[in-house]
Structures are given as C-alpha cells and as structure tokens.
Design an enzyme around this catalytic site. Structure first.
Site, PDB file in Angstrom:
ATOM      1  N   SER A 201      33.837  38.562  33.340  1.00 51.93           N
ATOM      2  CA  SER A 201      35.122  38.311  34.064  1.00 51.93           C
ATOM      3  C   SER A 201      35.144  37.290  35.091  1.00 51.93           C
ATOM      4  CB  SER A 201      35.591  39.660  34.995  1.00 51.93           C
ATOM      5  OG  SER A 201      35.476  40.591  33.985  1.00 51.93           O
TER       6      SER A 201
ATOM      7  N   HIS B 249      34.520  38.011  40.583  1.00 55.86           N
ATOM      8  CA  HIS B 249      35.777  37.429  40.255  1.00 55.86           C
ATOM      9  C   HIS B 249      36.296  36.094  40.956  1.00 55.86           C
ATOM     10  CE1 HIS B 249      37.270  41.333  38.087  1.00 55.86           C
ATOM     11  NE2 HIS B 249      36.019  41.153  37.633  1.00 55.86           N
TER      12      HIS B 249
END
Length: 337
Positions: free
Chosen positions: A208, A263
């Site tokens: 991610s 992230h």
C-alpha cells in the site's frame, strides 16, 4: 436566433459539408465525420456549432494523447503483479501468510531491525501481503487491483525505469514511516495519535505504501502539467485524485489495523518525486538517461538482495509442495499496510 440565421442553418442542412477537424467531406444528413468522428456543424445554429467544434477539439486532443500513451509498454507493472502473487502463494504453501511465517519472509518488525540489524525488512514488505481472518487474500487482491489500475498510467507516462524507482522508493519510505511511528505514548494520546502512531511493535507488510506513491505521482502530475494536458486527463488526475485520497484516509481512520503512516509516507514520497521528475510527452523520444537506468538497476538489485537475505534466514519456513490443497486452506491474521 433571428429568422435569417434559421434560414441559413436550414439551407445547409441538406448539403454536403467539410469537416473542420480533418478536412474530409461529410455527406448530406450525416451527423459525424466518417474519417475522424468529429460532429458535423452543418445545419447547426452558429452558437451550437461553435460549442460543438470546441468539444470536438478537446475530444480529439484527448484521444490523440491517450493513443500515444496507451501504445507504450507497462512491463514492470505486470512484473510486480506477478511477483506479489507468487510470493503470496509461496507463503501459503509454507503454512499461511501470517505470524512467524510472515516474519520469516521479510515482514517489518522494529525489534528485528533494531536488535538483529535486519535491514532488508525496510524493502521486502513491499512485496508481501497478509492472509486476513475470514477474508483470505483480500489484502493482496485490493492492492493488486490498485496496481493494475494505476501502475500502467504511471509507467506509460514516465517510462519503466522511473516507474520502478517510484515504486521501490515510495514503498521503502512507507516502511520507514511505519517503523518510525511505533510510538506507544503518542498512539494513546488522541484519536489523531491513534491514526498516525502504533501502540505496539507487530509484523507489518503490504504494497500500500508503494501504491499510495503512485497516487501521489498522479496527483502532482495532474496539477504540474494541467496547462498542457487534455481535458480528460485534467479531470482524471490532479485534483481529480482528491476523492480517492480522502476515501482512503477515511478508511484508515475507521479501521484500526491499517498502517496509515505507511500510506502517507508512500504518498508524500511519490508526490515529491513527481515534483522534480518530468514525464515522457507524446511524440517525445523514448531515450532514457543512463541515470534513470542506473537507478532502476539499483532499485531492483536492492529488492533481489533483500529477498536473498530472506532466503538465508528463512529456516524451517520453506514452501511445502507435497500437499498444496491442505496448506492453502490455512488462515491467519496480522497488521497490514
């Protein structure tokens, strides 16, 4: 519209006309040019014809841009897709992508980095995914869908060499951000603290951070080049990425085991790289500077070296090919990013 304009428009409605986009002849009664697809303006009121020409020009520019970009290869997008899926299957055949086995394959754990000097755990988590309890390979599928959707755009806009650097660099920065935010005191301080910081050290893995790096690249790309991009690309990238960013931040705020620091670290790394790196414009020479090929090679060598260390330290967690049906049915759980 005046009566004279109405008569002029109706007079041209039954006559052949010339396409203002490509110069081809448009037959009487035909609404579009058969050569380029631009709408015919014959018989239209003057204001409507002008609007149709503007719209056609924008659509034509968009299609020309898209054709030029889409014709380029996206080799490493699919190399990374296959690599992630292959490693997930290896972990499943080794007993399940969770817990100690996840660590054996290179998931991040601050303790092992700090006390054992296992530097490769800043790199290898980018290509690993967790089997989620009751959801199986959803973590892998979600990230690979994102890579499948965004990866080709970034690779075709910037070229394979830059794409590889973007992916690996953003992923590593995301892991470093995850490493730095294991701060129990800050995690307990407030809801914002819980969003950014982690209250305990646990295995962490996932693509991610690298995927958010691609989001950051496309976000900056759309803003940086907004004056030269066709309308369709302006709407898709730049500020058009804001809803995607906000939705993912909201998901990260509501689901406690998501590694939001990874992230955000990946996103800002990708955005920063895109600020200083140019893309390959349509019609531009495909030659890539030696500098980018060297960085691409170094990035791939770093990944290979990382998994070489995993192979050296994997111990008893090697894949078992004797009964794959049984081993693939095992479940597990671990924090994901």
């Amino acid at each position: 519209m005046s009566e004279g304009q109405t008569r002029d428009a109706s007079a041209y409605a039954g006559r052949p006309s010339m396409c203002r986009q490509c110069g081809a002849l448009v037959g009487a009664g035909e609404s579009d040019c058969t050569m380029c697809g631009a709408p015919s303006t014959a018989g239209m009121p003057r204001e409507d014809a002008a609007a149709a020409r503007r719209s056609s020009l924008h659509d034509h520019e968009t299609m020309r841009f898209v054709r030029s970009i889409v014709s380029r290869p996206a080799t490493f997008t699919f190399v990374f897709l296959v690599t992630n899926i292959f490693l997930y299957l290896l972990m499943e055949l080794s007993g399940g992508a969770t817990g100690d086995l996840l660590l054996a394959y290179g998931a991040k754990l601050n303790y092992l980095i700090d006390h054992e000097g296992q530097w490769w755990r800043f790199v290898t988590p980018i290509f690993l995914h967790v089997r989620m309890p009751g959801l199986g390979p959803l973590h892998l599928l979600a990230n690979m869908y994102g890579l499948f959707m965004l990866g080709p755009y970034v690779e075709k806009l910037y070229g394979s060499a830059k794409f590889v650097v973007f992916w690996v660099a953003s992923g590593v920065v995301g892991v470093v951000a995850s490493y730095l935010t294991v701060q129990p005191a800050l995690a307990a301080s407030s809801s914002v603290g819980r969003f950014l910081f982690k209250g305990y050290d646990a295995p962490s893995a996932g693509a991610s951070g690298a995927l958010f790096g691609l989001v950051g690249v496309l976000f900056v790309f759309g803003i940086k080049y907004r004056r030269e991009l066709p309308e369709g690309f302006k709407r898709a990238f730049g500020t058009g990425m804001i809803p995607t960013i906000l939705i993912n931040l909201f998901i990260g705020f509501t689901i406690p085991f998501i590694d939001n620091a990874a992230h955000l670290g990946g996103f800002f790394a990708g955005a920063l790289l895109a600020l200083f790196v140019g893309y390959e414009r349509p019609g531009q020479s495909a030659r890539v500077a030696f500098f980018w090929h060297a960085l691409q090679f170094a990035s791939l060598a770093l990944v290979v070296a990382g998994f070489g260390q995993v192979a050296r330290h994997i111990g008893n967690f090697r894949p078992n090919f004797s009964n794959p049906r049984e081993t693939l049915s095992q479940l597990g759980a671990s924090p994901v990013n």
